[in-house]
Motif scaffolding. Structure first.
Motif, PDB file in Angstrom:
ATOM      1  N   UNK A   1     -14.191  -5.854   8.981  1.00 21.32           N
ATOM      2  CA  UNK A   1     -13.206  -6.808   9.129  1.00 21.32           C
ATOM      3  C   UNK A   1     -12.171  -6.249   8.297  1.00 21.32           C
ATOM      4  N   UNK A   2     -11.012  -6.154   8.601  1.00 19.64           N
ATOM      5  CA  UNK A   2      -9.596  -6.090   7.798  1.00 19.64           C
ATOM      6  C   UNK A   2      -8.922  -7.324   7.405  1.00 19.64           C
ATOM      7  N   UNK A   3      -8.704  -7.502   6.292  1.00 22.71           N
ATOM      8  CA  UNK A   3      -8.386  -8.861   5.831  1.00 22.71           C
ATOM      9  C   UNK A   3      -6.899  -9.198   6.528  1.00 22.71           C
ATOM     10  N   UNK A   4      -6.760 -10.432   6.765  1.00 28.01           N
ATOM     11  CA  UNK A   4      -5.368 -10.355   7.543  1.00 28.01           C
ATOM     12  C   UNK A   4      -4.166 -10.138   6.330  1.00 28.01           C
ATOM     13  N   UNK A   5      -4.588 -10.146   5.015  1.00 26.28           N
ATOM     14  CA  UNK A   5      -3.517  -9.838   4.115  1.00 26.28           C
ATOM     15  C   UNK A   5      -3.410  -8.363   4.126  1.00 26.28           C
ATOM     16  N   UNK A   6      -4.126  -7.351   4.713  1.00 25.47           N
ATOM     17  CA  UNK A   6      -4.096  -6.019   4.777  1.00 25.47           C
ATOM     18  C   UNK A   6      -3.541  -5.471   6.195  1.00 25.47           C
ATOM     19  N   UNK A   7      -3.288  -6.624   6.778  1.00 26.71           N
ATOM     20  CA  UNK A   7      -2.802  -6.112   8.268  1.00 26.71           C
ATOM     21  C   UNK A   7      -1.442  -5.191   8.439  1.00 26.71           C
TER      22      UNK A   7
ATOM     23  N   UNK B   1      -2.101  -1.632   7.988  1.00 24.40           N
ATOM     24  CA  UNK B   1      -2.742  -1.415   9.193  1.00 24.40           C
ATOM     25  C   UNK B   1      -1.852  -1.183  10.551  1.00 24.40           C
TER      26      UNK B   1
END
Lengths: 143, 154
Positions: A1-7, A10
């Motif tokens: 999972x990619x954290x939503x804080x790293x979106x 991305x």
């Protein structure tokens, strides 16, 4: 999972990836695709509440994104404004020194929202002249 | 027809916008449908190499301790519980439910078939050219629950 804080990184890297695959037009095609699917809430809100739908939509997103902003709604004169003093999205990209933001990163806000708001009876204006400082202005005017 | 004004500073709120999980899922789905599964991995490798470069350097210096700290913080921010077991050269992470998958399902969106790669390819790329390797021991496509194993290469 990619954290939503790293979106955000991305997202920016995805624009670079698309441009490498098929040029700028491929990036714009994706923004249009995303607008049609991801901004359904905005579309519903402006359909139901008119200009106030913009207020309702951005009240949620800008607070969740911890933006530094001023938002104004003047229903009588048919104007909704966002003054972004520090965009959390572009701001994050500028802060990450090891990441080079996609060169036209801020333009996604032009394509995504215009595509929803103009067919809904509004004039959408975005000033990206200070976007390299993570600042911008959006005006939505009732036609 | 009153005038409404809202002024907020960044410090007034906590940065947490779970709707981005939906956007990420759309990106993965879009790549898969337009460019194929291989392109999903290609994109995630590009992103992970760029975004997690400092993490890779930290792992090279500190070993799996650095990664354990990162993973613990990541899931705590997302409000999910994880079990972390760590030895010097082993890190085992058990995730009951993936918060991204839970959110996507809660919003009644189909989870993209390659969503799993946002775990697999990301950690494989982070550990590339380090002394460690990664494998997904278990993965439940319905919940995104998984057991992740990181260990020193033999």
């Amino acid at each position: 999972m990619i954290s939503c804080t790293d979106f955000i990184p991305a997202y920016s890297e995805f624009f670079k990836f698309l441009e490498k695959k098929g040029g700028k037009q491929t990036v714009i095609k994706f923004w249009e695709y995303l607008s049609d699917r991801y901004l359904k809430d905005l579309k519903k809100l402006v359909k139901k509440h008119g200009l106030k739908g913009c207020w309702l939509y951005w009240s949620k997103t800008l607070n969740e994104e911890a933006a530094d902003f001023k938002m104004e709604l003047d229903e009588k004169n048919g104007i909704f404004k966002i003054t972004m003093f520090h965009c959390p999205s572009k701001g994050k990209l500028l802060k990450l020194k090891h990441i080079e933001p996609y060169k036209d990163y801020c333009k996604h806000c032009d394509v995504l929202y215009r595509r929803i708001l103009e067919p809904s009876g509004f004039c959408y204006k975005i000033d990206l002249s200070n976007c390299e400082k993570a600042r911008c202005k959006i005006n939505v005017i009732k036609r | 027809m009153n005038k409404l004004v809202m002024r907020r500073k960044a410090s007034d709120n906590v940065y947490f916008h779970p709707q981005f999980h939906i956007a990420m899922n759309m990106i993965i789905d879009y790549i898969e449908k337009n460019f194929g599964k291989k392109a999903v991995r290609e994109y995630l490798k590009q992103f992970a190499a760029a975004c997690y470069k400092p993490m890779k350097e930290k792992i090279k210096k500190q070993g799996l301790k650095a990664l354990a700290g990162y993973i613990e913080q990541l899931y705590r921010k997302e409000g999910a519980k994880v079990k972390i077991y760590r030895e010097t050269d082993l890190l085992k992470v058990s995730i009951k439910k993936c918060p991204a998958v839970s959110y996507i399902r809660k919003k009644k969106q189909p989870v993209s078939r390659s969503f799993f790669e946002t775990t697999k390819t990301i950690y494989e790329t982070i550990l590339e050219s380090t002394d460690f390797e990664f494998k997904v021991d278990k993965y439940d496509r319905k919940t995104g629950g998984s057991v992740l194993i990181f260990r020193r290469k033999e």
